[in-house]
Motif scaffolding. Structure first.
Motif, PDB file in Angstrom:
ATOM      1  N   GLN A 158     -14.688 -11.795  26.600  1.00 35.80           N
ATOM      2  CA  GLN A 158     -15.009 -12.112  25.202  1.00 35.80           C
ATOM      3  C   GLN A 158     -14.251 -13.343  24.741  1.00 35.80           C
ATOM      4  OE1 GLN A 158     -16.899  -9.620  23.514  1.00 35.80           O
ATOM      5  NE2 GLN A 158     -17.247 -10.979  21.800  1.00 35.80           N
ATOM      6  N   THR A 159     -15.002 -14.354  24.356  1.00 39.09           N
ATOM      7  CA  THR A 159     -14.327 -15.530  23.816  1.00 39.09           C
ATOM      8  C   THR A 159     -13.977 -15.256  22.367  1.00 39.09           C
ATOM      9  OG1 THR A 159     -16.523 -16.379  23.413  1.00 39.09           O
ATOM     10  CG2 THR A 159     -15.340 -17.283  25.303  1.00 39.09           C
ATOM     11  N   LYS A 160     -12.884 -15.827  21.937  1.00 41.33           N
ATOM     12  CA  LYS A 160     -12.439 -15.550  20.575  1.00 41.33           C
ATOM     13  C   LYS A 160     -13.298 -16.302  19.565  1.00 41.33           C
ATOM     14  CE  LYS A 160      -8.316 -14.487  18.318  1.00 41.33           C
ATOM     15  NZ  LYS A 160      -7.256 -14.542  17.690  1.00 41.33           N
ATOM     16  N   PRO A 161     -13.898 -15.583  18.622  1.00 39.78           N
ATOM     17  CA  PRO A 161     -14.731 -16.275  17.640  1.00 39.78           C
ATOM     18  C   PRO A 161     -13.898 -17.174  16.743  1.00 39.78           C
ATOM     19  CG  PRO A 161     -14.492 -13.964  17.045  1.00 39.78           C
ATOM     20  CD  PRO A 161     -13.835 -14.138  18.358  1.00 39.78           C
ATOM     21  N   ARG A 162     -14.562 -18.208  16.235  1.00 40.19           N
ATOM     22  CA  ARG A 162     -13.845 -19.175  15.419  1.00 40.19           C
ATOM     23  C   ARG A 162     -13.453 -18.594  14.056  1.00 40.19           C
ATOM     24  NH1 ARG A 162     -17.350 -24.415  15.577  1.00 40.19           N
ATOM     25  NH2 ARG A 162     -18.731 -22.904  16.516  1.00 40.19           N
ATOM     26  N   PHE A 163     -14.400 -17.856  13.477  1.00 41.30           N
ATOM     27  CA  PHE A 163     -14.065 -17.218  12.196  1.00 41.30           C
ATOM     28  C   PHE A 163     -14.185 -15.716  12.401  1.00 41.30           C
ATOM     29  CE2 PHE A 163     -16.783 -20.939  11.634  1.00 41.30           C
ATOM     30  CZ  PHE A 163     -15.870 -21.833  11.114  1.00 41.30           C
ATOM     31  N   ARG A 164     -13.214 -14.980  11.904  1.00 43.37           N
ATOM     32  CA  ARG A 164     -13.194 -13.563  12.195  1.00 43.37           C
ATOM     33  C   ARG A 164     -14.384 -12.840  11.539  1.00 43.37           C
ATOM     34  NH1 ARG A 164      -9.209  -9.873  10.132  1.00 43.37           N
ATOM     35  NH2 ARG A 164      -9.786  -7.921  11.139  1.00 43.37           N
ATOM     36  N   PHE A 165     -14.719 -13.224  10.343  1.00 42.93           N
ATOM     37  CA  PHE A 165     -15.774 -12.497   9.638  1.00 42.93           C
ATOM     38  C   PHE A 165     -17.153 -13.097   9.853  1.00 42.93           C
ATOM     39  CE2 PHE A 165     -11.930 -11.319   7.402  1.00 42.93           C
ATOM     40  CZ  PHE A 165     -12.029  -9.950   7.516  1.00 42.93           C
ATOM     41  N   LEU A 166     -17.212 -14.128  10.666  1.00 44.27           N
ATOM     42  CA  LEU A 166     -18.505 -14.754  10.946  1.00 44.27           C
ATOM     43  C   LEU A 166     -18.558 -15.052  12.443  1.00 44.27           C
ATOM     44  CD1 LEU A 166     -20.813 -15.490   9.069  1.00 44.27           C
ATOM     45  CD2 LEU A 166     -19.925 -17.799   8.972  1.00 44.27           C
TER      46      LEU A 166
ATOM     47  N   SER B 187     -20.856 -15.124  14.748  1.00 40.43           N
ATOM     48  CA  SER B 187     -21.858 -16.063  15.269  1.00 40.43           C
ATOM     49  C   SER B 187     -22.646 -16.633  14.099  1.00 40.43           C
ATOM     50  CB  SER B 187     -22.780 -15.362  16.253  1.00 40.43           C
ATOM     51  OG  SER B 187     -23.120 -14.086  15.772  1.00 40.43           O
ATOM     52  N   PRO B 188     -22.203 -17.780  13.597  1.00 36.01           N
ATOM     53  CA  PRO B 188     -22.820 -18.384  12.410  1.00 36.01           C
ATOM     54  C   PRO B 188     -24.321 -18.623  12.572  1.00 36.01           C
ATOM     55  CG  PRO B 188     -20.920 -19.655  13.144  1.00 36.01           C
ATOM     56  CD  PRO B 188     -21.118 -18.575  14.139  1.00 36.01           C
ATOM     57  N   LEU B 189     -24.740 -18.989  13.811  1.00 39.98           N
ATOM     58  CA  LEU B 189     -26.160 -19.273  14.021  1.00 39.98           C
ATOM     59  C   LEU B 189     -27.009 -18.029  13.831  1.00 39.98           C
ATOM     60  CD1 LEU B 189     -26.494 -21.732  16.985  1.00 39.98           C
ATOM     61  CD2 LEU B 189     -27.380 -21.964  14.689  1.00 39.98           C
ATOM     62  N   HIS B 190     -26.525 -16.905  14.372  1.00 39.33           N
ATOM     63  CA  HIS B 190     -27.266 -15.653  14.209  1.00 39.33           C
ATOM     64  C   HIS B 190     -27.367 -15.288  12.738  1.00 39.33           C
ATOM     65  CE1 HIS B 190     -26.546 -14.108  18.547  1.00 39.33           C
ATOM     66  NE2 HIS B 190     -27.390 -15.099  18.472  1.00 39.33           N
ATOM     67  N   SER B 191     -26.251 -15.492  12.021  1.00 39.54           N
ATOM     68  CA  SER B 191     -26.263 -15.172  10.597  1.00 39.54           C
ATOM     69  C   SER B 191     -27.324 -15.991   9.877  1.00 39.54           C
ATOM     70  CB  SER B 191     -24.893 -15.443   9.993  1.00 39.54           C
ATOM     71  OG  SER B 191     -23.919 -14.689  10.659  1.00 39.54           O
ATOM     72  N   LEU B 192     -27.359 -17.278  10.199  1.00 38.50           N
ATOM     73  CA  LEU B 192     -28.335 -18.161   9.568  1.00 38.50           C
ATOM     74  C   LEU B 192     -29.759 -17.696   9.876  1.00 38.50           C
ATOM     75  CD1 LEU B 192     -27.998 -20.778   7.919  1.00 38.50           C
ATOM     76  CD2 LEU B 192     -28.612 -22.012   9.990  1.00 38.50           C
ATOM     77  N   LEU B 193     -29.975 -17.330  11.146  1.00 35.95           N
ATOM     78  CA  LEU B 193     -31.302 -16.886  11.570  1.00 35.95           C
ATOM     79  C   LEU B 193     -31.698 -15.609  10.834  1.00 35.95           C
ATOM     80  CD1 LEU B 193     -33.491 -17.607  13.725  1.00 35.95           C
ATOM     81  CD2 LEU B 193     -32.495 -15.803  15.108  1.00 35.95           C
TER      82      LEU B 193
END
Lengths: 125, 169
Positions: free
Chosen positions: B2-10, B12-18
Motif C-alpha cells: 500500500q502506497t501512502k496516500p497524499r491526503f488522508r481523507f482523500l 484517491s482524488p480522481l475516484h472522488s471526482l468521478l
C-alpha cells in the motif's frame, strides 16, 4: 428553430438505427464465431451513440434544461462492450469452436486458450 | 504494498471526482441537495474502499490522457464505418486472422485499457492475454498487413498509455 432541431435529431436517429441494424446483420451474416464477435462490439457502439445524442438533443430542447445523463449510458457501454467481447472470445477458445478455414495463424487460438506465449513457428508463411 | 496516500481523507482524488460527476449525471441535476449528497458520497466511498484497492501505477499526464480519449473516440467512429462496410460487403473477401501482439506495457490497469481500446477500435477484438502479460492475442476481422497492424497498435495506443502511466519499459 424547432424544424432544425427535429431535423438533426431525425438524421441521428436514422443513422443510429442503420448502424444498429448493420451490427445485427453482421451477427446473422458473418461466417464464424470470431468474425461475428466484431459486429456487435463495433457497429452497435456508434449506433447507440447516435441514438443517445439524438435523445440528448430532443430532451434538452423539450425540457428546457441540459439533459446529460445519456452520457453515462455511453460511458457504461464503452466500458462493457470490450469486456463482453473478451469473455465471449475466451469462452469460444476454451470450447474450441470451429475457426473459419482461411483464418491466418489459427494455431494462435490454441496457444491463447492455454495463455501461453506464441511459439515462433514461422513455417506457415 | 500500500502506497501512502497524499491526503488522508482523500485517498484517491480522481475516484472522488468521478463519483461526484457520475452521481450528478445519474440524477441529471445540479440542485444544491444533490451537490451535497454527491460530495458526501465522493468523500466516503473512496475512504471505505481504499483498503481494497490493488496498487496500480500513478496516473501522470491528464492532458495526454484527455487527448488519448478524444483520439480513441474518433477512432471508434472510423472503426465503426470500416466494420459496417466489411459486414455489408461479401463475406468471401474477408481475411480474418489471429495475431499475437508483443506488449511493452506492464501492470494490470494499463493492459486492461489497451485491450479495451483494441477491442473498440481498428477492426480487432482482443481475445486473450498470455499468462506472463507479455502477449496480447487479437482477432482481426480483415487483415491486410500483420506487421503494420502490430505497429499501429503499439504506436497509436500503447505508446501514449505508457506515457500516461509512466510504465517502465
Amino acid at each position: 428553430m424547432e424544424f432544425w432541431v427535429e431535423l438533426v435529431a431525425s438524421i441521428l436517429l436514422v443513422t443510429g438505427a442503420i448502424f444498429a441494424f448493420i451490427g445485427s446483420l453482421g451477427l446473422a451474416k458473418l461466417p464464424d464465431f470470431y468474425t461475428r464477435l466484431h459486429s456487435p462490439t463495433k457497429a452497435t457502439t456508434l449506433g447507440m451513440g447516435c441514438l443517445l445524442i439524438a435523445s440528448m438533443i430532443l430532451a434538452t430542447y423539450w425540457q428546457g434544461y441540459l439533459s446529460v445523463h445519456e452520457l453515462l449510458i455511453t460511458l457504461f457501454l464503452l466500458i462493457t462492450a470490450p469486456v463482453t467481447a473478451y469473455m465471449l472470445a475466451k469462452t469460444a477458445m476454451h470450447h474450441k469452436l470451429q475457426i473459419l478455414e482461411k483464418t491466418t495463424d489459427k494455431y494462435l487460438a490454441k496457444r491463447a486458450a492455454e495463455r501461453m506465449a506464441p511459439q515462433h513457428i514461422e513455417s506457415d508463411h | 504494498m500500500q502506497t501512502k496516500p497524499r491526503f488522508r481523507f482523500l485517498p484517491s482524488p480522481l475516484h472522488s471526482l468521478l463519483l461526484f460527476a457520475v452521481w450528478l449525471l445519474l440524477n441529471n441535476t445540479l440542485a444544491p441537495g444533490h451537490l451535497v449528497l454527491a460530495a458526501f458520497l465522493a468523500l466516503t466511498i473512496p475512504l471505505l474502499t481504499s483498503g481494497m484497492q490493488d496498487p496500480h501505477p500513478k496516473f501522470h499526464k491528464p492532458f495526454l490522457a484527455l487527448r488519448y480519449i478524444l483520439r480513441v473516440l474518433g477512432d471508434i467512429v472510423v472503426a465503426n464505418f470500416e466494420v459496417a462496410i466489411l459486414v455489408i460487403g461479401p463475406s468471401k473477401k474477408l481475411n480474418p486472422a489471429f495475431i499475437a501482439v508483443p506488449l511493452s506495457i506492464t501492470h494490470d490497469l494499463p493492459i486492461t485499457l489497451l485491450a479495451s481500446t483494441v477491442s473498440l477500435t481498428p477492426g480487432t477484438v482482443s481475445a486473450e492475454i498470455s499468462e506472463d502479460n507479455k502477449w496480447l492475442y487479437v482477432h482481426a476481422l480483415n487483415l491486410t498487413d500483420k506487421e503494420a497492424l502490430i505497429a499501429l497498435i503499439k504506436q497509436r495506443y500503447e505508446k501514449p498509455l505508457m506515457e500516461i502511466f509512466e510504465c517502465s519499459i
